[in-house]
Structure formats: structure tokens, C-alpha cells
Enzyme design. Structure first.
Site, short mmCIF file in Angstrom:
data_model
loop_
_atom_site.label_atom_id
_atom_site.label_comp_id
_atom_site.label_asym_id
_atom_site.label_seq_id
_atom_site.Cartn_x
_atom_site.Cartn_y
_atom_site.Cartn_z
N HIS A 109 -5.29 -3.80 4.63
CA HIS A 109 -5.21 -2.68 3.68
C HIS A 109 -3.77 -2.28 3.42
O HIS A 109 -3.40 -1.91 2.30
CB HIS A 109 -6.02 -1.49 4.20
CG HIS A 109 -6.31 -0.46 3.17
ND1 HIS A 109 -5.62 0.73 3.08
CD2 HIS A 109 -7.23 -0.44 2.16
CE1 HIS A 109 -6.09 1.44 2.06
NE2 HIS A 109 -7.06 0.76 1.49
N CYS A 110 -2.93 -2.37 4.45
CA CYS A 110 -1.53 -1.96 4.34
C CYS A 110 -0.72 -2.86 3.40
O CYS A 110 0.29 -2.42 2.85
CB CYS A 110 -0.86 -1.99 5.71
SG CYS A 110 -1.66 -0.99 6.97
N ILE A 111 -1.13 -4.10 3.24
CA ILE A 111 -0.32 -5.05 2.45
C ILE A 111 -0.87 -5.24 1.04
O ILE A 111 -0.37 -6.07 0.30
CB ILE A 111 -0.20 -6.42 3.16
CG1 ILE A 111 -1.56 -7.12 3.25
CG2 ILE A 111 0.42 -6.24 4.54
CD1 ILE A 111 -1.47 -8.56 3.77
N ARG A 136 0.83 -1.21 0.00
CA ARG A 136 0.00 0.00 0.00
C ARG A 136 0.86 1.25 0.00
O ARG A 136 0.52 2.25 -0.64
CB ARG A 136 -0.92 -0.01 1.23
CG ARG A 136 -1.80 1.22 1.40
CD ARG A 136 -2.84 1.36 0.34
NE ARG A 136 -3.64 0.16 0.16
CZ ARG A 136 -4.65 0.05 -0.71
NH1 ARG A 136 -4.99 1.09 -1.47
NH2 ARG A 136 -5.30 -1.09 -0.84
N ASN A 187 -2.02 -3.95 8.63
CA ASN A 187 -2.99 -5.00 8.40
C ASN A 187 -3.35 -5.14 6.93
O ASN A 187 -2.58 -4.75 6.06
CB ASN A 187 -4.23 -4.84 9.29
CG ASN A 187 -4.62 -6.17 9.91
OD1 ASN A 187 -5.06 -7.07 9.23
ND2 ASN A 187 -4.40 -6.30 11.22
#
Length: 381
Positions: A358-360, A97, A356
Site C-alpha cells: 500500500h505504501c508504494i 502513497r 509495503n
């Protein structure tokens, strides 16, 4: 094979491009493979299983590509769902992200990507690891593989620091965007100008702080996100003694006072907060302590949030973090996304690394693929 990727010297806004909302159609999703032993416990193996589960869940709805280092390629292929495309791609960690491209589209359906400068969430003034030179190349490499043209933004930013409704409104936090460890040479007004120029938005809604103890300095995608035009999901706790309460309450007040780019009031949906959750002694012991990387400590509060989900084509993939609140979170998401299937994935191992789901992940918008034999659009020099 994708078309050659060119770099444009102009800005997305000047060229008629805008950052679409995550709930608009996707061409696919990109991820990276975790392996840093100084961030992921037990050599990254528990996190790898969690990443593979996320990739498999998203692959039910849209194409998924995972980038892995040469050393990890065979391990990744063995764990990943056969539907997931795997490419060899160097990186310093696994936060697509933030290191991947933020894509923009125009009215003709052409897709391009914004390549932000990346300094590992703070550089040498609070950043999470050094060096980050391979992360700095990820966005450009993804755009080359996808055959998409590129804008190189002239300032530090991360994809997780911005969220849009696709209709001209950008959501950010002051804690992150205005942090002096990102762009100390720029005023807040200039940063807002640049954000608008590189996302094609017209209105920026500034929240204050993000999630308590968030090591990204309060990324917006952990505390609030657009779930539809003029509708925002906000992380919430009813406990006034919790350290998160003040930030969420202040964010709520700002959202209630705000207007979006079309002059609409914002409807706020409060999402329950898991936990509070803490790193265990065994989890901390499994992380290798090494110079140049943020150490992990037992009893450290985790920046746990149910806002950190991914919206796919026809689906939502959300983190399961706390049996006491997971069911309520899934029910809330099903009400917010009635036309999509909501899938929960056990995500504590991702949280232990500092983020989490969304971050990956990072979506590539669908746009309209150029017809075979069609002439390319005019290029910027």
C-alpha cells in the site's frame, strides 16, 4: 496529452469534492522505482524485483505507471512488465502513497488531486532522510501528467496516514497525525478541521498508536483500513505479551465505540499478524550507511502487517510475508472482497525498506473523463 493542470486556492470540501474509497473504480495506479542504496539493500536490486512483481500484479487489473529517475530508467524498463507505463520522474525514494497526490472527486465525476506538504515523516525531528526536495515535487508532477487540477494543502500529511470509506468517514492515528514532528504549530482540533476540508469528510475516527516500530510514526494504512462502508480490517495478535497487542486492542475498543459519518456502527475484521519478523544480519549489511538516512540494524523488528495491501479494479494485491500465516491472510481477504481476485506477492524486500504494497502505490480514481470538445468546468481563481 492531459489537459493543463491548474492549482485551486479553495478546498476540496468547499468545492464539493470528496476523497473516494480505495475500493471505488480507478483510472490507474502510480508507483516509484526504488534505488536508494542507504535504504534498499544491494543497491536496490532485490527491492526492484519486488516492485516489478507488484506492478505486474496490479497491471492485470488496471493501468500502472512507474516513475523512475533518469539513471534508473533503462534498468526499470528491463524489469517491468511491458504493460506498465514508465516515465522519467525524479524522487528521493519510492513511497508514492505518501509523496503522490491524494485524489478527490465530485458528483460530476471530475477528479482533482491534493498535494500535501511532505517532510520525510518527521523532518529534522525524526524524519527518515534528508533532503526530500524532489519528493515534495512528485504529487504536482503526477497531476500534470494526468491532466488533473491541484489543491496545495497548507500542512504536512502523507497519503498513508489517512484512510476513508468514501462516504464521509476518515480513519487516522493520533501517533502519526498529531506527532509534533509534523505540524507543531497546529492544535489537534485545527488539524481535524484541515483534514475534513482537504478530504471532504465529515467524521474522523481517531485510533491511538499504529504498528509497533513503524518508522512512519504509526501510519493508519499499516494497522487498519476500510474494506467496505462501516467495515474495517484491523491488524491483530492474540499474544498479550507482544508489543503490538496493546495498540491493536486499544484500536479495537475505539472502533467498537465509534460511529461513521452516517451514524453506523463499525464492523471490525481482525487480520492475523505475520511474524514477528526481524531484519537479518545479511540484510542489514547490504544497506549502505550514509549521513542523512535512517540506519538499518540486524535484529531490528520489522513493522510487518497484512493490512498493507492494495485494492485494484477487480483485484486485491497483498503482501506475502510469513509462510506460517500467509494462507490464512489470503483466505481472510477473499472473504472480505468476494468480488475480487486476491493475489499474493512476495514482499519482504519492500518491508525491509520500511513499508509495503500500500505504501508504494497510489490510485487515481476513475471519475468521468471529460468528453472530447466539452467545455471545462468553471475554475477557481
Amino acid at each position: 496529452m492531459g489537459a493543463m493542470s491548474l492549482t485551486h486556492e479553495s478546498t476540496p470540501a468547499a468545492d464539493g469534492f470528496r476523497m473516494p474509497a480505495e475500493f471505488e473504480p480507478h483510472r490507474g495506479c502510480w508507483m516509484l522505482w526504488p534505488s536508494r542504496p542507504d535504504n534498499w539493500r544491494e543497491g536496490g536490486q532485490p527491492a526492484q524485483r519486488a516492485f516489478a512483481a507488484v506492478a505486474a500484479a496490479i497491471a492485470r487489473f488496471e493501468p500502472v505507471t512507474v516513475g523512475a529517475t533518469a539513471a534508473q530508467y533503462e534498468f526499470a524498463r528491463a524489469l517491468l512488465d511491458p504493460r506498465v507505463r514508465l516515465v522519467e520522474l525524479s524522487s528521493d525514494d519510492a513511497w508514492m502513497r505518501d509523496v503522490g497526490p491524494t485524489c478527490v472527486v465530485n458528483r460530476r465525476g471530475e477528479v482533482r488531486g491534493v498535494d500535501w506538504h511532505f517532510n520525510a515523516w518527521g523532518g529534522l525531528r525524526g524524519g527518515l532522510y534528508f533532503p526530500w526536495d524532489q519528493d515534495e515535487l512528485v504529487a504536482r508532477k503526477v497531476l500534470e501528467v494526468e491532466g488533473l487540477d491541484r489543491y496545495r494543502a497548507p500542512f504536512v500529511n502523507e497519503g498513508g496516514a489517512i484512510h476513508t470509506d468514501g462516504e464521509g468517514t476518515l480513519l487516522v492515528t493520533e501517533q502519526c497525525i498529531l506527532n509534533r514532528n509534523r505540524n507543531p504549530q497546529l492544535t489537534g482540533a485545527r488539524i481535524e478541521e484541515l483534514l475534513k476540508a482537504y478530504t471532504g469528510t465529515r467524521e474522523v475516527i481517531w485510533l491511538g498508536d499504529g504498528v509497533f516500530n513503524d518508522e512512519t510514526d504509526g501510519h493508519i494504512d499499516n494497522i487498519a483500513c476500510f474494506v467496505a462502508p462501516a467495515q474495517v480490517a484491523l491488524l491483530w495478535t492474540d499474544n498479550p505479551r507482544d508489543p503490538q497487542y496493546a495498540a491493536s486492542a486499544a484500536a479495537y475498543e475505539r472502533l467498537m465505540d465509534a460511529r461513521d459519518a452516517r451514524g453506523r456502527r463499525i464492523k471490525v475484521h481482525r487480520m492475523p499478524m505475520p511474524g514477528p519478523l526481524y531484519m537479518t544480519r545479511a540484510e542489514a549489511a547490504g544497506v549502505l550507511t550514509r549521513a542523512g538516512a535512517k540506519p538499518r540494524h540486524a535484529r531490528e523488528r520489522l513493522a510487518a502487517s497484512y493490512i498493507n495491501f492494495y485494492v485494484a479494479n477487480g483485484g486485491v494485491v497483498a503482501p506475502l510475508l510469513d509462510p506460517r500465516t500467509d494462507k490464512a491472510m489470503l483466505a481472510r481477504l477473499r472473504r472480505l472482497f468476494p468480488g475480487r481476485e486476491v493475489v499474493g506477492v512476495a514482499a519482504r524486500e519492500i518491508l525491509l525498506g520500511g513499508g509495503n504494497i500500500h505504501c508504494i502505490t497510489q490510485q487515481i480514481p476513475l471519475g468521468r473523463p471529460r468528453a472530447a470538445g466539452a467545455a471545462p468546468a468553471a475554475r477557481s481563481r
